[in-house]
Design a protein around this motif. Structure first.
Motif, PDB file in Angstrom:
ATOM      1  N   GLY A 197      53.349  41.882  50.129  1.00  0.00           N
ATOM      2  CA  GLY A 197      53.142  41.928  48.897  1.00  0.00           C
ATOM      3  C   GLY A 197      51.817  41.261  48.411  1.00  0.00           C
ATOM      4  N   LEU A 198      51.006  40.741  49.404  1.00  0.00           N
ATOM      5  CA  LEU A 198      50.003  39.777  49.055  1.00  0.00           C
ATOM      6  C   LEU A 198      48.969  40.866  48.395  1.00  0.00           C
ATOM      7  CD1 LEU A 198      48.325  37.281  48.912  1.00  0.00           C
ATOM      8  CD2 LEU A 198      47.710  37.723  51.330  1.00  0.00           C
ATOM      9  N   GLY A 199      48.791  41.957  48.801  1.00  0.00           N
ATOM     10  CA  GLY A 199      47.693  43.047  48.167  1.00  0.00           C
ATOM     11  C   GLY A 199      47.923  43.210  46.873  1.00  0.00           C
ATOM     12  N   PRO A 200      49.286  43.798  46.469  1.00  0.00           N
ATOM     13  CA  PRO A 200      49.700  43.722  44.974  1.00  0.00           C
ATOM     14  C   PRO A 200      49.617  42.715  44.151  1.00  0.00           C
ATOM     15  CG  PRO A 200      51.286  44.957  46.443  1.00  0.00           C
ATOM     16  CD  PRO A 200      50.470  44.216  47.523  1.00  0.00           C
ATOM     17  N   THR A 201      49.969  41.525  44.918  1.00  0.00           N
ATOM     18  CA  THR A 201      49.942  40.223  44.166  1.00  0.00           C
ATOM     19  C   THR A 201      48.324  39.654  43.619  1.00  0.00           C
ATOM     20  OG1 THR A 201      51.771  39.318  45.376  1.00  0.00           O
ATOM     21  CG2 THR A 201      50.201  37.760  44.362  1.00  0.00           C
ATOM     22  N   ILE A 202      47.558  39.974  44.635  1.00  0.00           N
ATOM     23  CA  ILE A 202      46.076  39.674  44.279  1.00  0.00           C
ATOM     24  C   ILE A 202      45.593  40.873  43.180  1.00  0.00           C
ATOM     25  CG2 ILE A 202      43.765  39.581  45.267  1.00  0.00           C
ATOM     26  CD1 ILE A 202      44.823  38.368  47.623  1.00  0.00           C
ATOM     27  N   VAL A 203      46.007  42.063  43.478  1.00  0.00           N
ATOM     28  CA  VAL A 203      45.722  43.137  42.527  1.00  0.00           C
ATOM     29  C   VAL A 203      46.105  42.833  41.201  1.00  0.00           C
ATOM     30  CG1 VAL A 203      45.753  45.498  42.220  1.00  0.00           C
ATOM     31  CG2 VAL A 203      45.084  45.006  44.309  1.00  0.00           C
ATOM     32  N   MET A 204      47.364  42.337  41.001  1.00  0.00           N
ATOM     33  CA  MET A 204      47.839  42.006  39.857  1.00  0.00           C
ATOM     34  C   MET A 204      47.267  40.611  39.316  1.00  0.00           C
ATOM     35  SD  MET A 204      51.758  41.578  39.039  1.00  0.00           S
ATOM     36  CE  MET A 204      51.842  39.979  39.981  1.00  0.00           C
ATOM     37  N   ALA A 205      47.125  39.807  40.058  1.00  0.00           N
ATOM     38  CA  ALA A 205      46.980  38.461  39.679  1.00  0.00           C
ATOM     39  C   ALA A 205      45.543  38.209  39.085  1.00  0.00           C
ATOM     40  CB  ALA A 205      46.918  37.358  40.864  1.00  0.00           C
ATOM     41  N   LEU A 206      44.656  39.142  39.692  1.00  0.00           N
ATOM     42  CA  LEU A 206      43.215  38.939  39.061  1.00  0.00           C
ATOM     43  C   LEU A 206      43.239  39.415  37.599  1.00  0.00           C
ATOM     44  CD1 LEU A 206      40.899  39.513  42.221  1.00  0.00           C
ATOM     45  CD2 LEU A 206      41.323  37.399  40.844  1.00  0.00           C
ATOM     46  N   PRO A 207      43.498  40.720  37.436  1.00  0.00           N
ATOM     47  CA  PRO A 207      43.205  41.155  36.047  1.00  0.00           C
ATOM     48  C   PRO A 207      44.389  40.279  35.008  1.00  0.00           C
ATOM     49  CG  PRO A 207      44.117  42.619  37.187  1.00  0.00           C
ATOM     50  CD  PRO A 207      43.591  41.770  38.342  1.00  0.00           C
ATOM     51  N   ALA A 208      45.432  40.159  35.534  1.00  0.00           N
ATOM     52  CA  ALA A 208      46.490  39.580  34.683  1.00  0.00           C
ATOM     53  C   ALA A 208      46.171  38.092  34.351  1.00  0.00           C
ATOM     54  CB  ALA A 208      47.646  39.597  35.341  1.00  0.00           C
ATOM     55  N   THR A 209      45.459  37.416  35.233  1.00  0.00           N
ATOM     56  CA  THR A 209      45.273  35.882  35.048  1.00  0.00           C
ATOM     57  C   THR A 209      44.057  36.024  34.255  1.00  0.00           C
ATOM     58  OG1 THR A 209      46.184  35.203  37.315  1.00  0.00           O
ATOM     59  CG2 THR A 209      44.737  33.762  36.151  1.00  0.00           C
ATOM     60  N   VAL A 210      42.929  36.561  34.491  1.00  0.00           N
ATOM     61  CA  VAL A 210      41.800  36.585  33.878  1.00  0.00           C
ATOM     62  C   VAL A 210      42.166  36.958  32.274  1.00  0.00           C
ATOM     63  CG1 VAL A 210      39.709  37.861  33.258  1.00  0.00           C
ATOM     64  CG2 VAL A 210      40.254  37.190  35.450  1.00  0.00           C
TER      65      VAL A 210
END
Length: 323
Positions: free
Chosen positions: A92-105
């Protein structure tokens, strides 16, 4: 753009370091009592309509027969790496990064600007209406955190669903694609918001407690260390302390969220279960201990994750401001 850069750097570093602990936490939260000998985990759990091919063709599916055999965080890490390979700890690292970048920003920039605006309003109230009571600054941080988190969770919930499912068991990307299509056919767009309510029940108080605690710890440490304080160290310590406190208070909701979200790709009956039914089944299966499952790996993950994320964010902001 400075806020975007600062939050993106923190999100990437945090995802790389913390994903294995997230995988372990989810495995511990979803495991139930061991199945009878000879029964397949896939079949018994309703995740497949046929018996696992490994049970019939290749060898007994011993690993999946015992989903309740993790005795703790270290034991889960060793067994997952041994049976599924070390790369499974980064499922799930791929979805984690895909989710983390826009969500965190989105989350951090919304929080930062809203918090600054609320604190400015409070400062003006204190200056022009000193006889009126004004809430302390940490309340502005709590309100801003709750508002920012509510919007961010709603936006990224579908990706969070897929990530949680990938971490709850070993899946190929082809299997993930099939899971998405079958879920859409079963329940439409609402299938990707399973667990939204318990997620909000967890994240709203978590964000309020975390940001209020972080603001209080940060202000206290800055006052104690004086003008020559280390911004990275202060942010790291404040984020870690606030993360621990918020995690302990909101952990039962995190367990409920996980058990709601791993239903994606299951039968229509499973996906239509209400939160109250999920909670009742958890209690009947494992008792009150079900709601504390995975607390240690969550604390081990959340505390450094909060510390890394906020310290990178604040340090990059500090660098930009001092240029």
């Amino acid at each position: 753009m400075q806020q975007v850069t600062a939050s993106s750097s923190g999100a990437i570093v945090t995802s790389l370091f913390m994903t294995p602990l997230d995988v372990i936490k989810i495995r511990l939260q979803q495991q139930t009592r061991p199945f009878p000998k000879g029964e397949c985990f896939y079949y018994h759990n309703g995740l497949m309509d046929v018996v696992c091919e490994a049970c019939e063709v290749r060898k007994p599916c011993e690993w999946y027969q015992r989903p309740g055999n993790f005795r703790g965080t270290a034991d889960a890490a060793v067994k997952i790496a041994r049976h599924e390979g070390i790369r499974s700890l980064w499922s799930g690292l791929g979805p984690t990064i895909v989710m983390a970048l826009p969500a965190t920003v989105f989350y951090f920039t919304t929080y930062d600007n809203l918090s600054a605006w609320l604190k400015k309003k409070m400062c003006c109230r204190r200056a022009f209406k000193p006889d009126k009571w004004t809430p302390p600054d940490w309340t502005a941080a709590a309100v801003a955190g709750i508002a920012a988190r509510t919007i961010a969770v709603t936006v990224v919930s579908p990706v969070e669903m897929i990530r949680t499912k990938m971490q709850s068991q070993k899946l190929t990307y082809n299997e993930v694609g099939h899971l998405i299509r079958s879920s859409w056919a079963t329940k439409g767009i609402s299938s990707f918001y399973l667990g939204w309510t318990p997620t909000m029940l967890r994240d709203i108080p978590f964000s309020g407690i975390y940001w209020a605690g972080y603001d209080w710890f940060k202000t206290t440490l800055q006052r104690h260390q004086g003008p020559n304080h280390n911004p990275f160290a202060v942010s790291f310590a404040s984020g870690a302390a606030a993360g621990i406190i918020a995690s302990i208070f909101t952990h039962p909701f995190d367990v409920i969220k996980t058990n709601c979200q791993i239903r994606i790709g299951g039968t229509a009956d499973d996906m239509n279960k209400s939160i109250s039914v999920v909670i009742r089944e958890m209690y009947q299966t494992r008792g009150w201990s079900a709601f504390s499952a995975g607390l240690v790996p969550r604390l081990v993950k959340v505390s450094p994750a909060c510390a890394i994320m906020i310290s990178f964010y604040e340090y990059f902001k500090y660098l930009f401001q001092t240029k």
